[in-house]
Design a protein around this motif. Sequence first.
Motif, PDB file in Angstrom:
ATOM      1  N   GLN A  84       9.081  -0.047  -1.182  1.00  0.00           N
ATOM      2  CA  GLN A  84      10.535  -0.152  -1.088  1.00  0.00           C
ATOM      3  C   GLN A  84      11.099   0.802  -0.044  1.00  0.00           C
ATOM      4  O   GLN A  84      12.038   0.457   0.690  1.00  0.00           O
ATOM      5  CB  GLN A  84      11.161   0.126  -2.447  1.00  0.00           C
ATOM      6  N   GLN A  85      10.530   1.990   0.027  1.00  0.00           N
ATOM      7  CA  GLN A  85      11.032   3.003   0.958  1.00  0.00           C
ATOM      8  C   GLN A  85      10.296   2.969   2.296  1.00  0.00           C
ATOM      9  O   GLN A  85      10.585   3.786   3.175  1.00  0.00           O
ATOM     10  CB  GLN A  85      10.919   4.390   0.319  1.00  0.00           C
ATOM     11  N   GLN A  86       9.349   2.042   2.426  1.00  0.00           N
ATOM     12  CA  GLN A  86       8.574   1.872   3.667  1.00  0.00           C
ATOM     13  C   GLN A  86       7.905   3.180   4.092  1.00  0.00           C
ATOM     14  O   GLN A  86       8.008   3.613   5.234  1.00  0.00           O
ATOM     15  CB  GLN A  86       9.464   1.319   4.784  1.00  0.00           C
ATOM     16  N   LEU A  87       7.216   3.781   3.139  1.00  0.00           N
ATOM     17  CA  LEU A  87       6.531   5.049   3.381  1.00  0.00           C
ATOM     18  C   LEU A  87       5.061   4.805   3.718  1.00  0.00           C
ATOM     19  O   LEU A  87       4.452   3.840   3.233  1.00  0.00           O
ATOM     20  CB  LEU A  87       6.639   5.945   2.147  1.00  0.00           C
ATOM     21  N   PRO A  88       4.457   5.686   4.536  1.00  0.00           N
ATOM     22  CA  PRO A  88       3.051   5.525   4.927  1.00  0.00           C
ATOM     23  C   PRO A  88       2.095   5.984   3.825  1.00  0.00           C
ATOM     24  O   PRO A  88       1.446   7.030   3.921  1.00  0.00           O
ATOM     25  CB  PRO A  88       2.936   6.409   6.167  1.00  0.00           C
ATOM     26  N   VAL A  89       2.023   5.197   2.751  1.00  0.00           N
ATOM     27  CA  VAL A  89       1.201   5.535   1.596  1.00  0.00           C
ATOM     28  C   VAL A  89       0.233   4.394   1.297  1.00  0.00           C
ATOM     29  O   VAL A  89       0.651   3.246   1.135  1.00  0.00           O
ATOM     30  CB  VAL A  89       2.068   5.806   0.347  1.00  0.00           C
ATOM     31  N   GLU A  90      -1.043   4.711   1.237  1.00  0.00           N
ATOM     32  CA  GLU A  90      -2.071   3.763   0.782  1.00  0.00           C
ATOM     33  C   GLU A  90      -2.429   4.134  -0.650  1.00  0.00           C
ATOM     34  O   GLU A  90      -2.765   5.284  -0.930  1.00  0.00           O
ATOM     35  CB  GLU A  90      -3.319   3.831   1.659  1.00  0.00           C
ATOM     36  N   VAL A  91      -2.360   3.171  -1.552  1.00  0.00           N
ATOM     37  CA  VAL A  91      -2.644   3.410  -2.962  1.00  0.00           C
ATOM     38  C   VAL A  91      -3.960   2.749  -3.334  1.00  0.00           C
ATOM     39  O   VAL A  91      -4.147   1.548  -3.123  1.00  0.00           O
ATOM     40  CB  VAL A  91      -1.510   2.866  -3.859  1.00  0.00           C
ATOM     41  N   ILE A  92      -4.877   3.541  -3.901  1.00  0.00           N
ATOM     42  CA  ILE A  92      -6.173   3.044  -4.352  1.00  0.00           C
ATOM     43  C   ILE A  92      -6.253   3.256  -5.856  1.00  0.00           C
ATOM     44  O   ILE A  92      -6.216   4.400  -6.321  1.00  0.00           O
ATOM     45  CB  ILE A  92      -7.333   3.780  -3.648  1.00  0.00           C
ATOM     46  N   CYS A  93      -6.322   2.182  -6.613  1.00  0.00           N
ATOM     47  CA  CYS A  93      -6.425   2.286  -8.068  1.00  0.00           C
ATOM     48  C   CYS A  93      -7.898   2.162  -8.448  1.00  0.00           C
ATOM     49  O   CYS A  93      -8.476   1.063  -8.428  1.00  0.00           O
ATOM     50  CB  CYS A  93      -5.591   1.197  -8.737  1.00  0.00           C
ATOM     51  N   ALA A  94      -8.520   3.297  -8.747  1.00  0.00           N
ATOM     52  CA  ALA A  94      -9.961   3.309  -9.000  1.00  0.00           C
ATOM     53  C   ALA A  94     -10.355   4.626  -9.647  1.00  0.00           C
ATOM     54  O   ALA A  94      -9.627   5.620  -9.588  1.00  0.00           O
ATOM     55  CB  ALA A  94     -10.739   3.125  -7.693  1.00  0.00           C
ATOM     56  N   ASP A  95     -11.527   4.607 -10.266  1.00  0.00           N
ATOM     57  CA  ASP A  95     -12.157   5.840 -10.732  1.00  0.00           C
ATOM     58  C   ASP A  95     -12.736   6.530  -9.504  1.00  0.00           C
ATOM     59  O   ASP A  95     -13.624   6.000  -8.839  1.00  0.00           O
ATOM     60  CB  ASP A  95     -13.261   5.503 -11.734  1.00  0.00           C
ATOM     61  N   VAL A  96     -12.236   7.705  -9.181  1.00  0.00           N
ATOM     62  CA  VAL A  96     -12.639   8.379  -7.952  1.00  0.00           C
ATOM     63  C   VAL A  96     -14.142   8.616  -7.899  1.00  0.00           C
ATOM     64  O   VAL A  96     -14.742   8.621  -6.821  1.00  0.00           O
ATOM     65  CB  VAL A  96     -11.865   9.701  -7.781  1.00  0.00           C
ATOM     66  N   LEU A  97     -14.782   8.789  -9.059  1.00  0.00           N
ATOM     67  CA  LEU A  97     -16.223   9.042  -9.073  1.00  0.00           C
ATOM     68  C   LEU A  97     -17.024   7.825  -8.634  1.00  0.00           C
ATOM     69  O   LEU A  97     -18.181   7.958  -8.229  1.00  0.00           O
ATOM     70  CB  LEU A  97     -16.666   9.483 -10.469  1.00  0.00           C
ATOM     71  N   ASN A  98     -16.423   6.650  -8.720  1.00  0.00           N
ATOM     72  CA  ASN A  98     -17.112   5.419  -8.339  1.00  0.00           C
ATOM     73  C   ASN A  98     -16.556   4.810  -7.062  1.00  0.00           C
ATOM     74  O   ASN A  98     -16.849   3.650  -6.751  1.00  0.00           O
ATOM     75  CB  ASN A  98     -17.009   4.390  -9.478  1.00  0.00           C
ATOM     76  N   TYR A  99     -15.794   5.587  -6.321  1.00  0.00           N
ATOM     77  CA  TYR A  99     -15.165   5.065  -5.108  1.00  0.00           C
ATOM     78  C   TYR A  99     -15.690   5.841  -3.900  1.00  0.00           C
ATOM     79  O   TYR A  99     -15.794   7.066  -3.926  1.00  0.00           O
ATOM     80  CB  TYR A  99     -13.647   5.202  -5.185  1.00  0.00           C
TER      81      TYR A  99
END
Length: 247
Positions: A84-99
Amino acid sequence: MAWYHTYFKGLPQRAWKLHQDEEYTDYEVDFLRDVLEITPESKVLDLLAGYGRHALPLAAQGTALTCIDISQEYCEELQNISSQQQLPVEVICADVLNYTLPEAHFDAAYCFGNSFSFFPRAEMQQFIHQMASALKAFAHVAIHTENLAESILPNFQARNWMPVQEDIVYLAENEYRAEGGYIEAEQTFIAGSEKVTHSVRQHIYTLGELTYMFELAGLTVVGTFSNLEADPFMLGDEQLYLVARKG
């Protein structure tokens, strides 16, 4: 399945968010900009990012954020706001230990919000290695925790409770398991007729342990502070802000 896979949703998630102080968060963001040497051109990694209370204000000034978190609700909220705010954000929905994070890609990284107690020792070392490998040479990383041994053990509380906004009450029964170095806790959230209880295991590290684990991952600890004014961390202080450098 570890407790944190199912914890951050519904009433506990709402209580955590309501408990945050926006003004203090602003101070933490300023602290991150300073100690991580963040510029608008920086690529920054936010580990266990939650709903992006640090990432969003950093991105609002043009810094590119990559945020990873396991909570579907938090990730959706962060994605919606950043879009909505057009911000430079990449969102990763994951368990960090398996990513698998990209190697030597980020100019800085941080893990704030008292999340640095989720993992047992082998997994914690893996997590720190993943964080280190994702950083460019000489980049900085910062962590925050209120669950350091030097903070928790001198005044250990077997039971505690705390009122939260919107008439939510938080209660906890805690047992320290010395042989495993962790606290086994039963946490209960009550709001009117709604009641949610979770069993939580928080792993307790000494500052010496963390320093050693960071060194094994190629990270040199350059500062350990008890507050955002950068006072040195001492036995009994309630929280730790740790800053390290790669290489």
